[in-house]
Design a protein around this motif. Structure first.
Motif, short mmCIF file in Angstrom:
data_model
loop_
_atom_site.label_atom_id
_atom_site.label_comp_id
_atom_site.label_asym_id
_atom_site.label_seq_id
_atom_site.Cartn_x
_atom_site.Cartn_y
_atom_site.Cartn_z
N TYR A 90 -7.07 13.97 3.42
CA TYR A 90 -6.19 14.17 4.57
C TYR A 90 -6.84 15.16 5.53
O TYR A 90 -7.79 15.83 5.17
CB TYR A 90 -4.81 14.67 4.16
N ALA A 142 -5.80 6.69 13.29
CA ALA A 142 -5.85 6.71 11.83
C ALA A 142 -6.30 5.38 11.25
O ALA A 142 -6.96 5.34 10.20
CB ALA A 142 -4.48 7.10 11.27
N SER A 182 -10.10 5.64 11.37
CA SER A 182 -10.66 6.59 10.41
C SER A 182 -10.41 6.14 8.97
O SER A 182 -11.26 6.33 8.09
CB SER A 182 -10.09 7.99 10.64
N ASN A 183 -9.25 5.53 8.71
CA ASN A 183 -8.97 5.04 7.35
C ASN A 183 -9.87 3.87 6.98
O ASN A 183 -10.26 3.72 5.83
CB ASN A 183 -7.50 4.64 7.22
N THR A 184 -10.18 3.04 7.96
CA THR A 184 -11.12 1.94 7.70
C THR A 184 -12.49 2.49 7.30
O THR A 184 -13.10 2.01 6.33
CB THR A 184 -11.27 1.05 8.96
N ARG A 201 -13.11 5.44 5.99
CA ARG A 201 -13.00 6.09 4.68
C ARG A 201 -12.99 5.05 3.56
O ARG A 201 -13.60 5.25 2.51
CB ARG A 201 -11.73 6.94 4.61
N LEU A 202 -12.26 3.96 3.78
CA LEU A 202 -12.19 2.92 2.76
C LEU A 202 -13.56 2.28 2.53
O LEU A 202 -13.94 2.00 1.39
CB LEU A 202 -11.18 1.85 3.18
N GLY A 216 -0.35 12.45 5.39
CA GLY A 216 -1.39 12.08 4.43
C GLY A 216 -1.46 13.04 3.26
O GLY A 216 -1.81 12.66 2.15
N ASP A 269 -5.97 6.32 -0.95
CA ASP A 269 -5.21 6.86 0.18
C ASP A 269 -5.54 6.10 1.46
O ASP A 269 -4.65 5.72 2.23
CB ASP A 269 -5.54 8.35 0.32
N ALA A 270 -6.83 5.88 1.70
CA ALA A 270 -7.26 5.20 2.91
C ALA A 270 -6.74 3.76 2.96
O ALA A 270 -6.28 3.28 4.00
CB ALA A 270 -8.79 5.21 3.00
N SER A 317 -2.89 3.80 3.59
CA SER A 317 -2.60 4.25 4.95
C SER A 317 -3.00 3.22 5.99
O SER A 317 -2.34 3.08 7.02
CB SER A 317 -3.33 5.57 5.22
N LEU A 318 -4.06 2.47 5.71
CA LEU A 318 -4.51 1.45 6.65
C LEU A 318 -3.48 0.33 6.77
O LEU A 318 -3.12 -0.08 7.88
CB LEU A 318 -5.86 0.88 6.20
#
Length: 251
Positions: free
Chosen positions: A29, A56, A59-61, A63-64, A150, A171-172, A175-176
């Protein structure tokens, strides 16, 4: 464009987004917690959560993708199934708030996220099945209507027994998926004009290299010390947002 936003404002937002991307890549987060205090005086309270929702997704993409090997599909599926309807409800509720009300809500959630994370950390490894589903539904409602939640999802995943890169990746992914629903509600409600998309893309683009830098740093930093610093930043940011909202309500 937003009001009197200058090039220097965009540069400031991009710089903070990069730092937030590093923080998010290390701890799971960061952007949703660190960006609101910077964005609120620049773009206004009503635009903060929709802009962060779009950024987000980017950024989540990243991170994943960076941590994809550690993704836990079973736990992610349980939480997403419970959180999808409540996330849509929370996003709709957000569109009905005034600017001052938004400031107070975001600030309050930021403040409450810290004790919530510490409480859930004490039950690490004991949250599963129906408990995970209930926690997912509650998280969906918070995530839909505010920014900075997050930290709550991170705590839920820790309480479910995940750790390290598995927390960041799962988490990613969660959240995505929820972010797509959240952005869809905001777009339908007219809360995402072109200027908001531009700011969101800037944040997402600036945060992405921070995420991949964080991947290289994971395991070399003290997570406990980093979490304590972020906690302090979150508390300060929450207090500022609440004060701004209460001041606007009093006028």
């Amino acid at each position: 464009m937003f009001g009197d936003v200058s090039l220097w404002h965009y540069l400031l937002v991009a710089a903070v987004a990069f730092v937030a991307g590093v923080a998010g890549g290390i701890t799971g987060y960061g952007p949703g917690l660190l960006m609101p205090p910077i964005l609120l005086p620049i773009i206004g309270a009503e635009a903060v959560v929709p802009v962060i929702a779009v950024s987000a997704m980017l950024s989540n993409t990243s991170r994943l993708i960076a941590f994809r090997r550690a993704f836990d599909p079973r736990r992610a599926g349980l939480i997403v199934a419970a959180a999808l309807p409540t996330a849509a409800l929370g996003a709709y509720g957000y569109t009905r708030l005034s600017g001052a009300g938004v400031s107070v809500v975001i600030g309050t959630v930021l403040m409450l996220a810290i004790p919530t994370r510490h409480w859930l950390a004490r039950v690490k490894g004991h949250l599963s099945g129906s408990g995970l589903t209930v926690a997912g539904a509650g998280f969906g409602l918070l995530m839909g209507g505010t920014a900075g939640t997050g930290v709550v999802l991170l705590s839920i995943l820790l309480a479910a027994g995940l750790n390290g890169a598995a927390v960041i990746a799962t988490d990613a992914g969660i959240s995505l998926v929820l972010g797509v629903v959240k952005v869809g509600v905001f777009q339908a409600a007219g809360a995402l004009p072109p200027a908001s998309w531009l700011m969101a893309v800037l944040i997402g683009a600036a945060a992405t290299p921070g995420v991949f830098l964080a991947k290289r740093l994971v395991g070399t930093l003290s997570e406990g010390a980093h979490l304590r610093v972020l906690d302090a930043v979150v508390v300060l940011g929450g207090l500022v947002l609440i004060a701004q909202g209460l001041r606007a309500l009093a006028l």
